[in-house]
Enzyme design. Sequence first.
Site, PDB file in Angstrom:
ATOM      1  N   TYR A   1       8.623 -18.748  12.214  1.00 13.61           N
ATOM      2  CA  TYR A   1       8.263 -19.397  13.289  1.00 13.61           C
ATOM      3  C   TYR A   1       9.139 -20.511  13.867  1.00 13.61           C
ATOM      4  O   TYR A   1      10.008 -21.108  13.012  1.00 13.61           O
ATOM      5  CB  TYR A   1       6.932 -19.979  12.950  1.00 13.61           C
ATOM      6  CG  TYR A   1       5.773 -19.137  13.138  1.00 13.61           C
ATOM      7  CD1 TYR A   1       4.936 -18.640  13.989  1.00 13.61           C
ATOM      8  CD2 TYR A   1       5.561 -18.782  11.576  1.00 13.61           C
ATOM      9  CE1 TYR A   1       4.076 -17.804  13.911  1.00 13.61           C
ATOM     10  CE2 TYR A   1       4.389 -17.793  11.603  1.00 13.61           C
ATOM     11  CZ  TYR A   1       3.733 -17.317  12.619  1.00 13.61           C
ATOM     12  OH  TYR A   1       2.732 -16.570  12.452  1.00 13.61           O
TER      13      TYR A   1
ATOM     14  N   HIS B   1       2.289  -9.555  20.142  1.00 12.34           N
ATOM     15  CA  HIS B   1       1.295 -10.089  19.991  1.00 12.34           C
ATOM     16  C   HIS B   1       1.223 -11.614  20.308  1.00 12.34           C
ATOM     17  O   HIS B   1       2.172 -12.134  20.231  1.00 12.34           O
ATOM     18  CB  HIS B   1       0.315  -9.766  18.664  1.00 12.34           C
ATOM     19  CG  HIS B   1       1.029 -10.605  17.524  1.00 12.34           C
ATOM     20  ND1 HIS B   1       1.891 -10.114  16.658  1.00 12.34           N
ATOM     21  CD2 HIS B   1       0.871 -11.936  17.266  1.00 12.34           C
ATOM     22  CE1 HIS B   1       2.303 -11.123  15.619  1.00 12.34           C
ATOM     23  NE2 HIS B   1       1.536 -12.067  16.061  1.00 12.34           N
TER      24      HIS B   1
ATOM     25  N   HIS C   1      -2.794  -6.259  14.231  1.00 10.17           N
ATOM     26  CA  HIS C   1      -3.179  -7.102  15.472  1.00 10.17           C
ATOM     27  C   HIS C   1      -2.500  -6.847  16.540  1.00 10.17           C
ATOM     28  O   HIS C   1      -1.294  -6.710  16.368  1.00 10.17           O
ATOM     29  CB  HIS C   1      -3.603  -8.492  14.949  1.00 10.17           C
ATOM     30  CG  HIS C   1      -2.356  -9.307  14.697  1.00 10.17           C
ATOM     31  ND1 HIS C   1      -1.485  -8.936  13.914  1.00 10.17           N
ATOM     32  CD2 HIS C   1      -2.032 -10.596  14.749  1.00 10.17           C
ATOM     33  CE1 HIS C   1      -0.540  -9.820  13.758  1.00 10.17           C
ATOM     34  NE2 HIS C   1      -0.894 -10.928  14.372  1.00 10.17           N
TER      35      HIS C   1
ATOM     36  N   HIS D   1       2.746 -13.655   5.420  1.00 14.52           N
ATOM     37  CA  HIS D   1       1.400 -13.850   5.537  1.00 14.52           C
ATOM     38  C   HIS D   1       0.670 -13.152   4.673  1.00 14.52           C
ATOM     39  O   HIS D   1       0.898 -12.114   4.286  1.00 14.52           O
ATOM     40  CB  HIS D   1       1.119 -13.550   6.948  1.00 14.52           C
ATOM     41  CG  HIS D   1       1.553 -14.313   8.027  1.00 14.52           C
ATOM     42  ND1 HIS D   1       1.413 -15.483   8.222  1.00 14.52           N
ATOM     43  CD2 HIS D   1       2.087 -13.897   9.180  1.00 14.52           C
ATOM     44  CE1 HIS D   1       1.823 -16.202   9.283  1.00 14.52           C
ATOM     45  NE2 HIS D   1       2.470 -15.319   9.914  1.00 14.52           N
TER      46      HIS D   1
ATOM     47  N   HIS E   1       1.351 -19.038  19.613  1.00 10.32           N
ATOM     48  CA  HIS E   1       2.730 -18.571  19.724  1.00 10.32           C
ATOM     49  C   HIS E   1       2.625 -17.080  20.017  1.00 10.32           C
ATOM     50  O   HIS E   1       1.397 -16.316  20.373  1.00 10.32           O
ATOM     51  CB  HIS E   1       3.023 -18.178  18.182  1.00 10.32           C
ATOM     52  CG  HIS E   1       2.550 -17.355  17.166  1.00 10.32           C
ATOM     53  ND1 HIS E   1       1.444 -17.900  16.407  1.00 10.32           N
ATOM     54  CD2 HIS E   1       2.610 -16.194  17.166  1.00 10.32           C
ATOM     55  CE1 HIS E   1       1.096 -16.713  15.607  1.00 10.32           C
ATOM     56  NE2 HIS E   1       1.549 -15.498  16.245  1.00 10.32           N
TER      57      HIS E   1
ATOM     58  N   GLU F   1       7.233 -16.398  17.085  1.00 10.49           N
ATOM     59  CA  GLU F   1       7.453 -15.761  15.906  1.00 10.49           C
ATOM     60  C   GLU F   1       8.055 -14.620  15.979  1.00 10.49           C
ATOM     61  O   GLU F   1       8.021 -13.705  16.852  1.00 10.49           O
ATOM     62  CB  GLU F   1       5.838 -15.432  15.327  1.00 10.49           C
ATOM     63  CG  GLU F   1       6.085 -14.650  14.024  1.00 10.49           C
ATOM     64  CD  GLU F   1       4.829 -14.088  13.842  1.00 10.49           C
ATOM     65  OE1 GLU F   1       4.456 -13.913  12.309  1.00 10.49           O
ATOM     66  OE2 GLU F   1       3.950 -13.635  14.340  1.00 10.49           O
TER      67      GLU F   1
END
Length: 315
Positions: free
Chosen positions: A263, A159, A207, A254, A222, A273
């Site tokens: 990261y 993503h 996501h 997260h 990112h 990431e």
Amino acid sequence: MALTGVLRPGHVSIRVLELEPAVKHYRDVLGLIEVARDAQNRVYLKGWDEQDHSSVILREADEAGMDYMGWKVDSPATLKKLAADVEASGLATDLSWVPAGELLATGERFRFTVPTGHVMELYAQKDIVGNNCGTDGQDVNPDPWPDNLKGIAPSRFDHCLLYGDDLDGTVKLFMEVLGFGLAEKVCLSENKDFMIGAFLSCSNKAHDVAFIRQPVKGKFHHASFELRSWEQVLRAGDILSRTKTSIDIGPTRHGITRGETIYFFDPSGNRNEVFAGGYIYYPDKPPITWYDESLGPAIFYHDRKLNEAFLSVFT
């Protein structure tokens, strides 16, 4: 129920300041597989478990950042329909068709700019090259992973997180026109209807793209790549340290998406990431809501506080 319409993020084109140091980073440290180079001196790479020809395209330029993000759809008919729907919506600008072959091993693409200023494209065809796990590189009696992997070796491009101003227009386009679901959102506690972040899925992932409201156009926070476990994320931290790669933050977790993460930066300052974990998303799952007063644990669950550089550095 089979996935239909937009299937997944298919590729991201990243601008780098010097090509060869960038290739060394993405190939030898991150551990993507270099697939090809073209007459425009673009370099094509892929994660080891991706079947399609490529998912990352590097292009040397005067400014770092993202050129565009590409989305694979399920058929040429869907490509034509979604292109017409995007045009009819009035939410996108700079609409155009890019002919087949302009990007190596890729069919025609429908390109447009979303309200946050990011260039997106849809396509239906990309050559399948396999993952080298089975006979002749295909999925015949395959092993769990191929030999000779380098570096961190993520399985796939997963993503992007993007910064832009018109979050509402972009979310409307992705949800109402392209059929994405809203997995998580970040809102103001004093105005619960005002979103400052949206995490959108076209699949069963937490996501496939995320947008954060910022007073800028078309900025790149990112690109993210998938690992198999928390242990692999910790191993990534070791590899980044021993290669003296600039680490932004992590390993940590997260709150948003529940992913385990680290990261770091490529030599041009583009943030990467690698992550593991998360949860399975279905379209009937109500969106998870976070409020700005809880942004600390939402972004960095272990520290439970914000990191200003993480929020303010982008390309």
